[in-house]
Design a protein around this motif. Sequence first.
Motif, mmCIF file in Angstrom:
data_model
loop_
_atom_site.group_PDB
_atom_site.id
_atom_site.type_symbol
_atom_site.label_atom_id
_atom_site.label_comp_id
_atom_site.label_asym_id
_atom_site.label_seq_id
_atom_site.Cartn_x
_atom_site.Cartn_y
_atom_site.Cartn_z
ATOM 1 N N SER A 44 -5.466 5.857 -4.282
ATOM 2 C CA SER A 44 -4.631 4.838 -4.360
ATOM 3 C C SER A 44 -5.256 3.579 -3.389
ATOM 4 N N GLU A 45 -5.867 4.126 -2.225
ATOM 5 C CA GLU A 45 -6.359 3.293 -1.250
ATOM 6 C C GLU A 45 -7.441 2.426 -2.195
ATOM 7 N N LEU A 78 -4.508 9.944 -2.753
ATOM 8 C CA LEU A 78 -4.584 8.876 -1.706
ATOM 9 C C LEU A 78 -5.714 7.972 -1.653
ATOM 10 N N ALA A 133 1.271 4.139 -2.819
ATOM 11 C CA ALA A 133 0.759 5.458 -2.437
ATOM 12 C C ALA A 133 1.890 6.461 -2.664
ATOM 13 N N GLY A 149 0.764 -1.177 -0.023
ATOM 14 C CA GLY A 149 -0.011 -0.101 0.044
ATOM 15 C C GLY A 149 0.917 1.327 -0.090
ATOM 16 N N SER A 150 1.808 1.348 0.824
ATOM 17 C CA SER A 150 2.798 2.600 0.941
ATOM 18 C C SER A 150 3.542 2.580 -0.132
ATOM 19 N N THR A 162 -5.440 -0.129 -3.811
ATOM 20 C CA THR A 162 -4.909 -1.251 -3.079
ATOM 21 C C THR A 162 -5.998 -2.166 -2.811
ATOM 22 N N LEU A 163 -7.136 -1.669 -2.325
ATOM 23 C CA LEU A 163 -8.407 -2.609 -1.738
ATOM 24 C C LEU A 163 -9.229 -3.109 -2.830
#
Lengths: 161, 161
Positions: free
Chosen positions: B136-137, B133, B47, B43-44, B140-141
């Motif tokens: 991005s989240e 973000l 991001a 994730g990071s 990621t999800l």
Amino acid sequence: MSTSTHRGASAPDALADQGTERFLAGELAQQIQFLTARARGRGSSHANHMLAPLGIKVRQYSVLSLAASGLKPSQRELGEFLALDPSQIVALVDSLEALGAVQRETDPRDRRSKIIVATDTGMELFEKAREILLESEDVTLGTLSARERKQLRGLLLKIAF
Amino acid sequence: MSTSTHRGASAPDALADQGTERFLAGELAQQIQFLTARARGRGSSHANHMLAPLGIKVRQYSVLSLAASGLKPSQRELGEFLALDPSQIVALVDSLEALGAVQRETDPRDRRSKIIVATDTGMELFEKAREILLESEDVTLGTLSARERKQLRGLLLKIAF
DNA sequence: TTAGATCATTGACTTTCTCAACGGTATGGG
DNA sequence: CCCATACCGTTGAGAAAGTCAATGATCTAA
């Protein structure tokens, strides 16, 4: 003697001391990215402290665990599965090798590749570390029921790969 | 052109390439600690790449977010809430200050303490970063339903503090 | 056989983590 | 008021982690 010498997030309730609960109302506390980072920071910090007597960290445990699994991982595979750069795997394996916990074995089918396997010493170390980490995880997840833990595991499994 | 220049976990399906799925059967893949670290790493990393054009990283975003929240955090509070050492907060605030995004304001009620507030520039930067973000989240999800995301948020909230 | 890709390794560099110390400031007891 | 004590932000240093490029040995396919 409420706050002793230590700093950082090693305290059980790192945030209950002062009035920072008000930030929980902020948007940041709702972002899964942030919560994940926070949770992992607390968890690995605690785990590393518990693991310190064994002379390894969670990082090295993850390699040792795969080496002890009988699944015969190569360094490339370790890097891929652990999401680490190949150079980091080299350092990790070096340190475990220095402890006598693992061995590099050249893959007969591809002599570039090295299979990492645990020695007897490594197996013992793994068992001890495993016990410690299971308890550490139990502490970290303290407020979660067995059902919730299962849920969390399932959800993380979906987003971790 | 399947695998271009990049290494690491920046690829969408970092593990689907080669046959490392077999490690999913191992014990490690069931440990929440490991899954959390894996998820956070992916994730990071993603991001940070998305945030790069803005010249900041998730680390600095978390500070900026609280500075822009109107909750008037002091550096000590930032350190506690973000689970970071006070010295790291100094560096983080320094960099944001250099960007003109935040300001240090001495707390009139305790002149040792410095309140971090976002400037107008900082508010704009925050809004842009926030958009990025959130997306991005979402990436990621990707595989998680809205319901699952809510569940995950709730569970992480319990163990992150 | 040879050109290109892959694996482990090395090296360099940046970022993150952790800890100890220090000056300026607040607080409470004498 | 004065003083010991604790706290806040800051600096500095060293270890660990993350990132990237390059190299030698080896495999693979044309």
